[in-house]
Design a protein around this motif. Structure first.
Motif, PDB file in Angstrom:
ATOM      1  N   ALA A 163       0.833  -1.207   0.000  1.00  0.00           N
ATOM      2  CA  ALA A 163       0.000   0.000   0.000  1.00  0.00           C
ATOM      3  C   ALA A 163       0.863   1.251   0.000  1.00  0.00           C
ATOM      4  O   ALA A 163       1.986   1.255   0.506  1.00  0.00           O
ATOM      5  N   SER A 164       0.334   2.302  -0.562  1.00  0.00           N
ATOM      6  CA  SER A 164       0.970   3.611  -0.457  1.00  0.00           C
ATOM      7  C   SER A 164       1.004   4.029   1.011  1.00  0.00           C
ATOM      8  O   SER A 164       0.129   3.647   1.791  1.00  0.00           O
ATOM      9  N   PRO A 165       2.011   4.809   1.420  1.00  0.00           N
ATOM     10  CA  PRO A 165       2.057   5.250   2.816  1.00  0.00           C
ATOM     11  C   PRO A 165       0.788   5.962   3.276  1.00  0.00           C
ATOM     12  O   PRO A 165       0.474   5.935   4.469  1.00  0.00           O
ATOM     13  N   ASP A 166       0.066   6.594   2.349  1.00  0.00           N
ATOM     14  CA  ASP A 166      -1.164   7.296   2.737  1.00  0.00           C
ATOM     15  C   ASP A 166      -2.416   6.491   2.415  1.00  0.00           C
ATOM     16  O   ASP A 166      -3.538   6.985   2.572  1.00  0.00           O
ATOM     17  N   GLY A 167      -2.253   5.249   1.937  1.00  0.00           N
ATOM     18  CA  GLY A 167      -3.396   4.389   1.673  1.00  0.00           C
ATOM     19  C   GLY A 167      -4.102   4.653   0.361  1.00  0.00           C
ATOM     20  O   GLY A 167      -5.151   4.061   0.098  1.00  0.00           O
ATOM     21  N   ILE A 168      -3.547   5.512  -0.491  1.00  0.00           N
ATOM     22  CA  ILE A 168      -4.188   5.860  -1.760  1.00  0.00           C
ATOM     23  C   ILE A 168      -3.394   5.235  -2.910  1.00  0.00           C
ATOM     24  O   ILE A 168      -2.215   5.543  -3.098  1.00  0.00           O
ATOM     25  N   THR A 169      -4.042   4.352  -3.662  1.00  0.00           N
ATOM     26  CA  THR A 169      -3.430   3.740  -4.837  1.00  0.00           C
ATOM     27  C   THR A 169      -4.007   4.392  -6.086  1.00  0.00           C
ATOM     28  O   THR A 169      -5.219   4.616  -6.174  1.00  0.00           O
ATOM     29  N   LEU A 170      -3.146   4.686  -7.048  1.00  0.00           N
ATOM     30  CA  LEU A 170      -3.589   5.257  -8.309  1.00  0.00           C
ATOM     31  C   LEU A 170      -3.585   4.199  -9.399  1.00  0.00           C
ATOM     32  O   LEU A 170      -2.640   3.413  -9.512  1.00  0.00           O
ATOM     33  N   ILE A 171      -4.653   4.169 -10.181  1.00  0.00           N
ATOM     34  CA  ILE A 171      -4.718   3.359 -11.390  1.00  0.00           C
ATOM     35  C   ILE A 171      -4.617   4.340 -12.552  1.00  0.00           C
ATOM     36  O   ILE A 171      -5.333   5.341 -12.603  1.00  0.00           O
ATOM     37  N   GLN A 172      -3.726   4.044 -13.485  1.00  0.00           N
ATOM     38  CA  GLN A 172      -3.410   5.038 -14.511  1.00  0.00           C
ATOM     39  C   GLN A 172      -3.233   4.378 -15.879  1.00  0.00           C
ATOM     40  O   GLN A 172      -2.743   3.245 -15.973  1.00  0.00           O
ATOM     41  N   GLU A 173      -3.629   5.100 -16.905  1.00  0.00           N
ATOM     42  CA  GLU A 173      -3.426   4.599 -18.260  1.00  0.00           C
ATOM     43  C   GLU A 173      -1.941   4.410 -18.537  1.00  0.00           C
ATOM     44  O   GLU A 173      -1.100   5.169 -18.047  1.00  0.00           O
ATOM     45  N   PHE A 174      -1.615   3.397 -19.305  1.00  0.00           N
ATOM     46  CA  PHE A 174      -0.229   3.176 -19.718  1.00  0.00           C
ATOM     47  C   PHE A 174       0.056   4.044 -20.930  1.00  0.00           C
ATOM     48  O   PHE A 174      -0.707   4.040 -21.908  1.00  0.00           O
ATOM     49  N   LEU A 175       1.121   4.816 -20.856  1.00  0.00           N
ATOM     50  CA  LEU A 175       1.483   5.725 -21.933  1.00  0.00           C
ATOM     51  C   LEU A 175       2.515   5.046 -22.834  1.00  0.00           C
ATOM     52  O   LEU A 175       3.624   4.740 -22.398  1.00  0.00           O
ATOM     53  N   PHE A 176       2.157   4.810 -24.080  1.00  0.00           N
ATOM     54  CA  PHE A 176       3.063   4.172 -25.028  1.00  0.00           C
ATOM     55  C   PHE A 176       3.965   5.243 -25.631  1.00  0.00           C
ATOM     56  O   PHE A 176       3.520   6.102 -26.398  1.00  0.00           O
TER      57      PHE A 176
END
Length: 311
Positions: A163-176
């Protein structure tokens, strides 16, 4: 001149630059200690180099120490570069993304997930591949590429999940990327210094340029330098102009901003570093030095501050 940070390994190039500029700089290491909130802080200019990656050096509390110290200094009217508002950009990619998007900068599509209950569902909104990353990261740590949703699900449910230290995970588009590199543009005093080409052909997301970030200093040298100056990126490049406008509007005076040129022609800004480090090989060949420009910029503030006090 006071420099607020928690990692002495990154201090040497800045100490040399301050000495060359004739600026007496004192380190304030926020790893332990206390402040009297009723007492007046010393006179001078304060530069915060607090880092989102402090937790990787067993200094997770330094972020909260920093919030307290910077608010205290600002309450007494001290000149603070990288102050409390800027620190929030350093420790939150959500804050970076929101501010960059609001300024009209192209940023990757991102979903912030608080806790883990919604992670697998929100990840399925993204085509594969996609990436996950910590909201409070640093050095590219915590960034993972996922080529199937099933692999991601197993990670979320398994013992390897981090986990992130602040509990927030980001889901992000993969940039080609159009070519296997990203670019890091350096700014001091809100002005462009130079841009660095960062090789990504090995697939790593750990792109910190400083010598102190090298994971295996004994490894064989790559065929091409991992960091090299991009001479064709200049102060009048459209994205550099956009970055400068953003930094001025946000009150950020010293930064490294990372972007990628995609195969479909986008220029996507994906990371903002407010405690930027510099690669020594790039520095040796660059017409201007990052630490040198910082020393000159902060030295001007120190002299101005001393002039006000003398007057």
């Amino acid at each position: 001149m006071y420099v607020i940070h928690e990692n002495p390994e990154w201090w040497a190039p800045f100490a040399s630059a301050f000495a060359a500029e004739g600026i007496a700089a004192e380190q304030w290491l926020l790893t332990d200690g206390s402040i009297d909130l009723s007492a007046e802080p010393p006179q001078g200019v304060f530069w915060s180099r607090l880092s989102a990656s402090a937790h990787t050096r067993d200094h997770a509390e330094s972020k909260e120490y920093g919030r307290a110290v910077l608010r205290w200094l600002e309450s007494w009217g001290r000149t603070v570069i990288g102050g409390s508002d800027v620190l929030e950009f350093e420790v939150s990619k959500v804050a970076q993304h929101a501010a960059l998007r609001a300024a009209g900068v192209d940023v990757p599509r991102t979903v912030a997930v608080f806790g883990t209950g919604d992670l697998k569902r929100r990840a399925r909104e993204f085509p594969v591949p996609f990436i996950s990353k910590h909201n409070q990261g640093g050095k590219g740590l915590g960034v993972r590429r996922w080529d199937t949703h099933e692999e991601f699900d197993a990670w979320v449910d398994g013992p390897a999940f981090e986990a992130s230290p602040d509990g927030i995970t980001l889901i992000q588009e993969f940039l080609f990327a159009r070519e296997p590199f990203v670019t890091r543009a350096e700014y001091v005093g809100g002005e462009f210094v130079y841009a660095v080409r960062v090789d990504t052909s090995a697939g790593s997301f750990e792109l910190c340029p400083a010598d102190a970030c090298v994971v295996d200093p004994g490894a064989a040298a790559p065929a091409f330098p991992p960091f090299a100056r991009r001479e064709e990126i200049t102060a009048d490049h459209p994205l550099v102009v956009q970055h400068r406008d953003f930094l001025r509007g946000a009150g950020i005076r010293i930064a490294g901003i990372e972007f990628v040129e995609t195969i479909d022609g986008r220029l996507v800004t994906y990371d903002l570093n407010t405690n930027t480090n510099y690669n020594p090989d790039v520095e040796a060949a660059a017409p201007a030095s990052g630490p040198g420009e910082i020393a000159r910029f902060l030295g001007g503030l120190v002299r101005a501050d001393a002039g006000v006090l003398a007057g």
